[in-house]
Design a protein around this motif. Sequence first.
Motif, PDB file in Angstrom:
ATOM      1  N   ALA A 238       0.845  -1.205   0.000  1.00 42.20           N
ATOM      2  CA  ALA A 238       0.000   0.000   0.000  1.00 42.20           C
ATOM      3  C   ALA A 238       0.876   1.250   0.000  1.00 42.20           C
ATOM      4  O   ALA A 238       0.604   2.223  -0.713  1.00 42.20           O
ATOM      5  N   GLY A 239       1.950   1.203   0.807  1.00 41.65           N
ATOM      6  CA  GLY A 239       2.824   2.381   0.916  1.00 41.65           C
ATOM      7  C   GLY A 239       3.648   2.616  -0.333  1.00 41.65           C
ATOM      8  O   GLY A 239       4.105   3.729  -0.591  1.00 41.65           O
ATOM      9  N   ILE A 240       3.824   1.573  -1.119  1.00 42.71           N
ATOM     10  CA  ILE A 240       4.778   1.674  -2.218  1.00 42.71           C
ATOM     11  C   ILE A 240       4.261   2.558  -3.362  1.00 42.71           C
ATOM     12  O   ILE A 240       5.052   3.130  -4.118  1.00 42.71           O
ATOM     13  N   ASN A 241       2.951   2.729  -3.457  1.00 36.08           N
ATOM     14  CA  ASN A 241       2.437   3.589  -4.545  1.00 36.08           C
ATOM     15  C   ASN A 241       2.819   5.049  -4.319  1.00 36.08           C
ATOM     16  O   ASN A 241       3.180   5.757  -5.256  1.00 36.08           O
ATOM     17  N   GLY A 242       2.762   5.469  -3.061  1.00 30.50           N
ATOM     18  CA  GLY A 242       3.220   6.821  -2.739  1.00 30.50           C
ATOM     19  C   GLY A 242       4.708   6.950  -3.035  1.00 30.50           C
ATOM     20  O   GLY A 242       5.162   7.941  -3.617  1.00 30.50           O
ATOM     21  N   ALA A 243       5.479   5.903  -2.663  1.00 32.01           N
ATOM     22  CA  ALA A 243       6.930   5.954  -2.891  1.00 32.01           C
ATOM     23  C   ALA A 243       7.238   6.039  -4.387  1.00 32.01           C
ATOM     24  O   ALA A 243       8.092   6.816  -4.817  1.00 32.01           O
ATOM     25  N   SER A 305      -2.329  12.914  -6.857  1.00 35.70           N
ATOM     26  CA  SER A 305      -3.690  13.292  -6.498  1.00 35.70           C
ATOM     27  C   SER A 305      -4.468  12.071  -5.981  1.00 35.70           C
ATOM     28  O   SER A 305      -5.191  12.148  -4.989  1.00 35.70           O
ATOM     29  N   ILE A 306      -4.275  10.922  -6.635  1.00 37.34           N
ATOM     30  CA  ILE A 306      -4.969   9.700  -6.193  1.00 37.34           C
ATOM     31  C   ILE A 306      -4.440   9.267  -4.820  1.00 37.34           C
ATOM     32  O   ILE A 306      -5.207   8.899  -3.930  1.00 37.34           O
ATOM     33  N   VAL A 307      -3.113   9.321  -4.647  1.00 40.81           N
ATOM     34  CA  VAL A 307      -2.525   8.925  -3.357  1.00 40.81           C
ATOM     35  C   VAL A 307      -3.082   9.819  -2.250  1.00 40.81           C
ATOM     36  O   VAL A 307      -3.500   9.349  -1.192  1.00 40.81           O
ATOM     37  N   GLN A 308      -3.090  11.119  -2.508  1.00 37.88           N
ATOM     38  CA  GLN A 308      -3.560  12.051  -1.472  1.00 37.88           C
ATOM     39  C   GLN A 308      -5.015  11.775  -1.085  1.00 37.88           C
ATOM     40  O   GLN A 308      -5.394  11.879   0.077  1.00 37.88           O
ATOM     41  N   GLN A 309      -5.824  11.379  -2.078  1.00 40.01           N
ATOM     42  CA  GLN A 309      -7.238  11.111  -1.792  1.00 40.01           C
ATOM     43  C   GLN A 309      -7.481   9.707  -1.254  1.00 40.01           C
ATOM     44  O   GLN A 309      -8.625   9.322  -1.009  1.00 40.01           O
ATOM     45  N   GLY A 310      -6.404   8.919  -1.145  1.00 40.79           N
ATOM     46  CA  GLY A 310      -6.555   7.561  -0.611  1.00 40.79           C
ATOM     47  C   GLY A 310      -7.154   6.590  -1.596  1.00 40.79           C
ATOM     48  O   GLY A 310      -7.677   5.539  -1.217  1.00 40.79           O
ATOM     49  N   VAL A 314      -2.301   2.130  -7.796  1.00 42.35           N
ATOM     50  CA  VAL A 314      -1.342   1.132  -8.301  1.00 42.35           C
ATOM     51  C   VAL A 314      -0.923   1.443  -9.739  1.00 42.35           C
ATOM     52  O   VAL A 314       0.263   1.550 -10.062  1.00 42.35           O
ATOM     53  N   LEU A 315      -1.921   1.605 -10.595  1.00 48.94           N
ATOM     54  CA  LEU A 315      -1.633   1.786 -12.023  1.00 48.94           C
ATOM     55  C   LEU A 315      -1.002   3.154 -12.290  1.00 48.94           C
ATOM     56  O   LEU A 315       0.001   3.262 -13.012  1.00 48.94           O
ATOM     57  N   ALA A 316      -1.572   4.181 -11.703  1.00 45.23           N
ATOM     58  CA  ALA A 316      -1.056   5.545 -11.927  1.00 45.23           C
ATOM     59  C   ALA A 316       0.388   5.658 -11.438  1.00 45.23           C
ATOM     60  O   ALA A 316       1.236   6.281 -12.095  1.00 45.23           O
ATOM     61  N   ALA A 317       0.684   5.024 -10.305  1.00 47.18           N
ATOM     62  CA  ALA A 317       2.042   5.099  -9.764  1.00 47.18           C
ATOM     63  C   ALA A 317       3.010   4.330 -10.655  1.00 47.18           C
ATOM     64  O   ALA A 317       4.142   4.767 -10.889  1.00 47.18           O
TER      65      ALA A 317
END
Length: 384
Positions: A238-243, A305-310, A314-317
């Motif tokens: 879950a954390g890796i998409n932000g990373a 934007s997707i990460v910030q909104q929760g 996965v795909l966008a990152a």
Amino acid sequence: MFDIDHSLTETERAAIARAGDFATAYVAPRAQAWQDAYEFPRQALVDACAAGLADLELSTAHGGQGLGFIAKLRAFEAIARQDMAFSFSLINHHNSMTRIARDAKGDVRDLIAAMRQGEIIGCTALTEPGAGSDFAAIKTTAQKDGDGWILNGSKAWITNAAVAGAVICYAQTEPGSGWRGIAAFLVRDERAGFVREAPFRFHGGSAIGAGGFRLENYRAKADEMLQPPGAGFKAAMAGINGARTYVAGMCCAMLDAGIETAARYATQRRIFGQPVLEHQGQRWALADSATDLEAARLLTDKAASIVQQGGDAVLAAAHCKKFAVRVALKGLADCIQLMGAEGLKNTHVLGRHLTNAKLCAFTDGSTEIQNERIGRFLMEKFSE
Ligand SMILES: Cc1cc2nc3c(=O)[nH]c(=O)nc-3n(C[C@H](O)[C@H](O)[C@H](O)COP(=O)(O)OP(=O)(O)OC[C@H]3O[C@@H](n4cnc5c(N)ncnc54)[C@H](O)[C@@H]3O)c2cc1C
């Protein structure tokens, strides 16, 4: 217009400005020397903490600033513009502290206070000598022992391992069970059974302090399990998409700096009676890098934007990390070409940024792993 910055609060804008000031005044004049000396800039982490850059996302309940992901992204982009390696080290410290505060079952107030000041540095350890991309194949074991756990195994390529005192360490609680058995533990370097190894020497990225450690019958207390079996793997994923998103942002920042450096030089440097950029071929090469940068920024901002909104990022990152790494590698090499041999000098950031862009092709999942995510999505979408 798609603009994620409009959501930033005044406090967040001030934090981003602080990061920019710190990067220009502190990181820029020192970064090449860190690199040349293969030096891990321990004191710089303390000074970045004092500048209020290590607890941006840490909740206010834990004494942090409680800012959003987009603010963190912009702040660490600003630092990466001067030195991606230091930015990556600091953000790993920041994230490890934030997760320990969020997930710890015991009282970690003293630990978090020490981490906020940079007295204790954090890191997150998934990778092992025998398992990188295939995280579910890790061999570090955690065996139940009374109400605690005994950990054994080796970790490698861990950012900040050179000095880290607080480690989020992933271990297998039930060998053979794959991801379902993976749990996360808080591991402390001061305790018996923690053996630090010499940090790796590699091209670029000395300020990342990447290295490894061994756990030899290390005892973790019951309340030091941060994530139970199964949840550990999911939390890491879950954390890796932000990373992946902020690594893409760091690549954008490096390419942006490269374009500016090359453009400034090539408007002055004359070849065959004209500035370099008066030659159409050179001008178009720079224009192509600028277009690539625009596209990488849009992909990165979309993921942010997707990460910030929760949401499900996965795909966008995966898209933004793959693309931003690729265009940074090509664009920075093209910027060096534009400047002639001058571009190779270490008085410019280009060579350091180019090497560090290559590091980004591995950190938080390699380019091939991003392709796996994207490819699997296509298979699911179009399978009958
Ligand atoms: C500077 C730096 C800092 C790092 N910091 C950390 C950290 O803080 N914590 C941490 O846990 N890890 C960290 N890592 C490790 C990083 O996550 C791994 O390097 C990464 O996961 C890739 O693993 P690997 O290098 O072992 O490559 P391998 O897994 O051995 O892969 C070898 C090659 O095969 C490719 N590959 C993988 N899977 C497939 C597939 N299915 N199909 C085709 N090709 C494939 C890979 O992309 C690579 O090109 C760091 C790495 C670097 C370089």
